[in-house]
Every structure is written in C-alpha cells, then in structure tokens.
Design an enzyme around this catalytic site. Structure first.
Site, PDB file in Angstrom:
ATOM      1  N   ASP A  62       4.410  38.334  16.433  1.00 48.00           N
ATOM      2  CA  ASP A  62       2.855  39.029  16.506  1.00 48.00           C
ATOM      3  C   ASP A  62       1.797  38.312  15.888  1.00 48.00           C
ATOM      4  O   ASP A  62       0.957  38.943  15.433  1.00 48.00           O
ATOM      5  CB  ASP A  62       2.840  40.388  16.222  1.00 48.00           C
ATOM      6  CG  ASP A  62       1.798  41.321  16.487  1.00 48.00           C
ATOM      7  OD1 ASP A  62       1.627  42.314  16.041  1.00 48.00           O
ATOM      8  OD2 ASP A  62       1.149  40.918  17.588  1.00 48.00           O
ATOM      9  N   LYS A  74      -0.646  33.293  18.876  1.00 47.48           N
ATOM     10  CA  LYS A  74      -0.025  33.247  20.162  1.00 47.48           C
ATOM     11  C   LYS A  74       0.427  31.801  20.563  1.00 47.48           C
ATOM     12  O   LYS A  74       1.479  31.538  21.192  1.00 47.48           O
ATOM     13  CB  LYS A  74      -0.780  33.662  21.300  1.00 47.48           C
ATOM     14  CG  LYS A  74      -1.488  35.108  21.033  1.00 47.48           C
ATOM     15  CD  LYS A  74      -0.501  36.093  20.384  1.00 47.48           C
ATOM     16  CE  LYS A  74      -1.230  37.451  19.521  1.00 47.48           C
ATOM     17  NZ  LYS A  74      -0.050  38.051  18.384  1.00 47.48           N
ATOM     18  N   ASP A 132       5.203  40.461  21.070  1.00 53.06           N
ATOM     19  CA  ASP A 132       3.850  41.100  21.616  1.00 53.06           C
ATOM     20  C   ASP A 132       2.892  40.172  22.227  1.00 53.06           C
ATOM     21  O   ASP A 132       2.798  38.732  22.371  1.00 53.06           O
ATOM     22  CB  ASP A 132       3.180  41.932  20.272  1.00 53.06           C
ATOM     23  CG  ASP A 132       2.354  42.898  20.634  1.00 53.06           C
ATOM     24  OD1 ASP A 132       1.249  42.922  19.922  1.00 53.06           O
ATOM     25  OD2 ASP A 132       2.100  43.280  21.650  1.00 53.06           O
ATOM     26  N   ASN A 133       2.134  40.833  23.027  1.00 53.30           N
ATOM     27  CA  ASN A 133       0.732  40.044  23.751  1.00 53.30           C
ATOM     28  C   ASN A 133       1.198  39.088  24.469  1.00 53.30           C
ATOM     29  O   ASN A 133       0.567  38.159  24.919  1.00 53.30           O
ATOM     30  CB  ASN A 133      -0.003  39.530  22.438  1.00 53.30           C
ATOM     31  CG  ASN A 133      -0.320  40.606  21.596  1.00 53.30           C
ATOM     32  OD1 ASN A 133       0.134  40.319  20.314  1.00 53.30           O
ATOM     33  ND2 ASN A 133      -1.066  41.531  22.061  1.00 53.30           N
ATOM     34  N   GLU A 182      -3.216  47.535  23.020  1.00 48.19           N
ATOM     35  CA  GLU A 182      -3.272  48.628  22.298  1.00 48.19           C
ATOM     36  C   GLU A 182      -4.722  49.236  22.493  1.00 48.19           C
ATOM     37  O   GLU A 182      -5.712  48.681  22.487  1.00 48.19           O
ATOM     38  CB  GLU A 182      -2.926  48.229  20.802  1.00 48.19           C
ATOM     39  CG  GLU A 182      -3.645  46.971  20.236  1.00 48.19           C
ATOM     40  CD  GLU A 182      -3.067  45.608  20.339  1.00 48.19           C
ATOM     41  OE1 GLU A 182      -2.192  45.541  21.377  1.00 48.19           O
ATOM     42  OE2 GLU A 182      -3.205  44.570  19.804  1.00 48.19           O
TER      43      GLU A 182
END
Ligand SMILES: Nc1ncnc2c1ncn2CCCCCNC(=O)c1cc(-c2ccc(F)cc2)cc(O)c1O
Ligand SMILES: [Mg+2]
Length: 214
Positions: free
Chosen positions: A141, A144, A169-170, A199
């Site tokens: 997380d 990136k 995540d993401n 989120e």
C-alpha cells in the site's frame, strides 16, 4: 500553527474511539474520512476484503509496505493469532509518528513493529535486522511504482515461501499496471482480483491477491 490531516485524524481517534478497542479505532477513522476529511486509508469496503484474506491466511509473519496513519495496520494486527508479528514500513516520519499513536490507542503495540524508512532499503535487511525467515502475508500500500520492484526484491531476498500471499491495494486507482501485468502473467504466482471501490468513494478500485508458488 496549522494542524495536518493526519493530526486531525489522530484527534478523531482519541476523541471517539475507546483505548484498547481496535474496532472502535477503525470505526472512528472511517467516520472521520467519510464525513470530515478524505484520507488514503484502505477504508471500510476494501478493509472487509483485507480482513477476510488475513483471517484465511492466519499469518505468523506479516509485512505491510506503507503505514500512513496505521488504519490497515490496526485492522490486520487485530486479527493476528497470539505471538504473530506485523512489521510495517513507513517512509514519512510525520505519518509514522501519527501511526505509532493510533496503534498505541488500539492497544496493539505488542504485535506491531513500525520501521521508518524506504522499502527498497529495508527489504534486504529484514532477515538480519528482525530475524524474519519468510512472510506469510505482505500488504502492499505504498508508492504504486514500488510494488513491482519491491516484489522482485522480496523474491531475491528469499522473503517469500511457497504459499506466501501478496495483497495489493489500489491496483486500479491510482493503479499499478506493471505490477498487475507481472503477477498475472508470471508462472510463479496465482492471482485473483477483488473488485471494490476507492476508499470512501464510488470510483472503481480493487485489491489483487497473489499467491507465490515458489
Ligand atoms: N516504506 C516505504 N517505502 C516506500 N514508499 C513509502 C513507504 N512508506 C510510504 N511510502 C510512500 C507511500 C505514499 C502513500 C502511498 N499511497 C498512495 O499513494 C495512495 C493514494 C491513493 C489516492 C487515490 C486517488 C487519489 F485521487 C489520490 C490518492 C489511494 C490510496 O489507497 C493510496 O494508498
Ligand atoms: Mg492504498
């Protein structure tokens, strides 16, 4: 002097959550981020997917890359079996200082080791510094564009074993295209996408769960 958003998030925890009650800390942060100020926690919707993967893996050793204010740290640590350990890396010292207090408010200091520094610097030192053999679960997380290089680094450093689970995540927003391509095409991983939302918003995002095959 002006407070920062992480400081205001910590204030909401100290005001609305019960000391020693991780679920109330999670609830207080989600309420703050949904009704007061958006912040880049994994959040409640993706957080439920995170919880189910943590419970399924039942890990003894967890690595989290990117602590921020400690929201996912608290979610994960609250589900760990006794004696299990979570090491969480945070690059930004201001975020780290807030996260330590959020983790303490939840009463989870014993289960969590927060390390300040860059993932690329610390991953090669995990074994010698923390006596880690391999990680059962890694939650990605952080930056990136560091997901892929850090995954390759963990492979090279022997930190993954047959069955180790990477949860990222993401993968849609902000997006990690090179990482997704790698884990989905490599014969060394079995990958699964959990569709969700960014989120506290209606924007599409999701988590990618990848099992290392050794
Ligand atoms: N130990 C270490 N090593 C390397 N980098 C490290 C680190 N420790 C920290 N960092 C540096 C991470 C900085 C934060 C990473 N997370 C993100 O950047 C992030 C951004 C969004 C977002 C989405 C839509 C928007 F419009 C705006 C923002 C959502 C998220 O869920 C995110 O996780
Ligand atoms: Mg995130």
């Amino acid at each position: 002097t002006q407070s920062t958003r992480p400081q205001r998030l910590l204030g909401a925890v100290q005001k609305n959550a019960t000391r020693g009650d991780p679920r109330s800390v999670v609830r207080a942060i989600d309420h703050f981020c949904r009704h007061k100020e958006w912040a880049m926690n994994v959040g409640d919707e993706k957080g439920c997917i995170l919880d189910s993967v943590v419970s399924e893996v039942n890990p003894a050793a967890v690595l989290e890359l990117g602590t921020y204010c400690g929201y996912s740290t608290v979610r994960i640590a609250s589900l760990l079996p006794p004696h299990a350990k979570l090491i969480t890396l945070e690059f930004n010292p201001d975020f780290a200082a807030i996260a330590r207090q959020v983790i303490a408010w939840a009463g989870l200091e014993e289960k969590v080791q927060l390390v300040e520094g860059a993932s690329g610097d610390w991953i090669p030192k995990m074994k010698e510094q923390f006596g880690v053999k391999t990680f059962d679960l890694v939650f990605l997380d952080h930056w990136k564009d560091r997901y892929l290089p850090d995954t390759k680094l963990m492979e090279e450093c022997g930190l993954l074993r047959k069955g180790s689970v990477l949860l990222a995540d993401n993968v849609i927003c902000p997006g990690t295209p090179d990482y997704l391509e790698y884990v989905r095409s490599s014969p060394r991983y079995t990958s699964q996408y959990f569709k969700s939302h960014l989120e506290y918003t209606k924007v599409e995002d999701g988590l990618e769960k990848s099992v290392f095959l050794g």
